[in-house]
Scaffold this motif. Structure first.
Motif, PDB file in Angstrom:
ATOM      1  N   ARG A 126      -4.691   6.818  -0.190  1.00  0.00           N
ATOM      2  CA  ARG A 126      -3.472   6.631  -0.990  1.00  0.00           C
ATOM      3  C   ARG A 126      -3.257   7.922  -1.780  1.00  0.00           C
ATOM      4  O   ARG A 126      -4.154   8.382  -2.501  1.00  0.00           O
ATOM      5  N   VAL A 127      -2.069   8.494  -1.629  1.00  0.00           N
ATOM      6  CA  VAL A 127      -1.772   9.765  -2.283  1.00  0.00           C
ATOM      7  C   VAL A 127      -0.549   9.594  -3.174  1.00  0.00           C
ATOM      8  O   VAL A 127       0.529   9.210  -2.697  1.00  0.00           O
ATOM      9  N   GLU A 128      -0.743   9.876  -4.434  1.00  0.00           N
ATOM     10  CA  GLU A 128       0.331   9.781  -5.420  1.00  0.00           C
ATOM     11  C   GLU A 128       0.662  11.167  -5.977  1.00  0.00           C
ATOM     12  O   GLU A 128      -0.224  12.004  -6.157  1.00  0.00           O
ATOM     13  N   VAL A 129       1.945  11.389  -6.232  1.00  0.00           N
ATOM     14  CA  VAL A 129       2.386  12.597  -6.930  1.00  0.00           C
ATOM     15  C   VAL A 129       2.802  12.163  -8.329  1.00  0.00           C
ATOM     16  O   VAL A 129       3.789  11.447  -8.504  1.00  0.00           O
ATOM     17  N   ARG A 130       2.025  12.572  -9.289  1.00  0.00           N
ATOM     18  CA  ARG A 130       2.261  12.181 -10.672  1.00  0.00           C
ATOM     19  C   ARG A 130       2.794  13.353 -11.482  1.00  0.00           C
ATOM     20  O   ARG A 130       2.651  14.507 -11.091  1.00  0.00           O
TER      21      ARG A 130
END
Length: 462
Positions: free
Chosen positions: A121-125
């Motif tokens: 799971r890859v999030e851009v925060r």
């Protein structure tokens, strides 16, 4: 000044001139280098907790906006006496600043999921930068401070704010007011001259500089920030064209054109600075604008019924006078106005210049005052080419009886905001910035908010 949640005096002061009289009417603290260090230290210390409490930030911004709105009537005279604008416009500016704070208090800080599968799971925060150094101009000192304060604080940054030395008092008063609703050190407000601004942009603590002002100073800010790789947002000058198409009714649009050119006495970065009119209706356009200029009531902003105050400061007054004189000396004609008004203060007659042409300084440069050149054109391609032939690219507008046609032509303007059948239509959710020398980055809306953040990728393996 407000430093670390405390009201702080300075060892030295400088005079603040009331532009309606041309005389010093108050003193402002002149921040020392040691006090700047203290403000930066306070902001850095406050950031550790402020960045972690999004709910607290939103609540504080709402309270700050409510407080500004509630106190607008009390703060407005201070703004009028240092800036010159009529008291009603000063009140509106402060209320508007409160609205900006409240708008951003509810704006979402986006997080994007760019991958979510069996492997990861890859999030851009979006993460706050840290301390922001904000430097604001003298035309809208409270409103343009809010343009920076609201998104910067929502994102989790803290701030050291320096207003223009021509208009420090309203921002200092705002800092005193807001220290009761913002945690100590989150918003520090200091005052001083150009030397203080240079100290701020080269100071090791800030991770971002947000500056609104002239192109020349913006270039110096960028140079000062570069060695430390500070992020910058630069909202700089404009020379906005308004192109009237051949189907427009000059009488129907004259009120809007005049209002957009002379708002705040022409001291608006995105005001109409030059009008291009078809030759066949040129005289009618000039006379329609001149009629509005003759009716305008100019005077001390504290006087009831005044629509336009003085030019804010002596250097700007002298610049407008010089540009108008240069135009008149090179063949332009003042249909109305064209000179300084008798009496004290920095008052200049609302001026409409006929016979203006490209190559005149008042057409090619940014006058930032109550003088508007009207230039004739033969073909639309010619008008667009001349409107775009500038280092500026902040905004512009096209006017037509056919709104679709106006919008189609407006899209050909090389600028950050292209208006069709309107001008100076701004909103906190609408990004604002310029092409070319008119700026770097944008303010307002989600786009402005993101400018106060860094991207962090959070990659979690399954």
């Amino acid at each position: 000044m407000t430093i670390g949640g405390e009201s702080v005096a300075a060892d030295r002061e400088f005079g603040v001139v009331n532009p309606a009289t041309g005389q010093v009417h108050a003193q402002a603290p002149d921040c020392s280098r040691e006090q700047l260090d203290a403000a930066m230290k306070a902001a850095a210390g406050a950031w550790r907790d402020w960045r972690k409490d999004e709910a607290g930030r939103r609540k504080a911004l709402h309270e700050a906006g409510d407080l500004l709105m509630a106190k607008a009537g009390e703060l407005a005279p201070t703004l009028t006496m240092e800036q010159g604008k009529p008291i009603g416009e000063a009140t509106f500016e402060i209320v508007g600043a409160g609205y900006w704070l409240k708008y951003f208090a509810d704006l979402e800080i986006p997080t994007e999921v760019i991958r979510d599968d069996d492997q990861a799971r890859v999030e851009v925060r979006r993460r706050p930068l840290g301390v922001v150094a904000a430097i604001t101009p003298w035309n809208y000192p409270v409103m343009l401070a809010a343009w920076k304060i609201a998104p910067a604080l929502l994102a989790g940054n803290t701030m050291v704010l320096k207003p223009s030395p021509y208009t420090p008092l309203s921002s200092l008063a705002m800092g005193t007011l807001l220290k009761d609703v913002l945690p100590a050190g989150v918003l520090n407000v200091i005052s001083g001259g150009d030397e203080l601004g240079a100290w701020m942009t080269s100071h090791p603590v800030p991770r971002k500089i947000s500056f609104t002002g002239s192109v020349a100073t913006g270039k110096k800010v960028a140079q000062s920030a570069a060695p430390d790789l500070k992020r910058v947002t630069l909202e700089l000058g404009g020379n906005d064209p308004a192109i009237l198409l051949d189907d427009v009714d000059p009488g129907a649009v004259a009120d809007k054109l005049f209002a957009a050119a002379f708002q705040n006495n022409g001291q608006v970065c995105s005001a109409i600075k030059r009008v291009y009119a078809p030759e066949r209706m040129y005289d009618e356009v000039v006379e329609a604008l001149a009629a509005r200029a003759r009716e305008a009531k100019v005077g001390d902003g504290m006087t009831e019924g005044v629509q336009y105050g003085p030019i804010n400061n002596k250097p700007q007054f002298e610049r407008v006078s010089e540009l108008v004189a240069d135009a008149l000396g090179n063949g332009a004609r003042a249909v109305t106005g064209g000179r300084a008004m008798d009496g004290p203060g920095y008052f200049f007659e609302p001026t409409i210049l006929a016979g203006a042409r490209d190559g005149m300084r008042i057409v090619d440069e940014e006058q930032f005052g109550p003088a508007l050149p009207v230039i004739g054109y033969r073909t639309l391609d010619e008008a667009l080419e001349r409107a775009n032939a500038t280092h500026f690219g902040l905004s512009g507008s096209v006017w037509s009886a056919d709104a679709d046609r106006a919008a189609e032509v407006a899209a050909e303007l090389e600028c950050g905001t292209a208006w069709a059948n309107t001008h100076l239509a701004l909103h906190p959710g609408q990004p604002f910035g310029g092409f070319k020398h008119s700026g770097v980055g944008v303010e307002n809306g989600t786009w402005g908010l993101l400018g106060f953040t860094e991207i962090q990728v959070v990659h979690r393996a399954r």
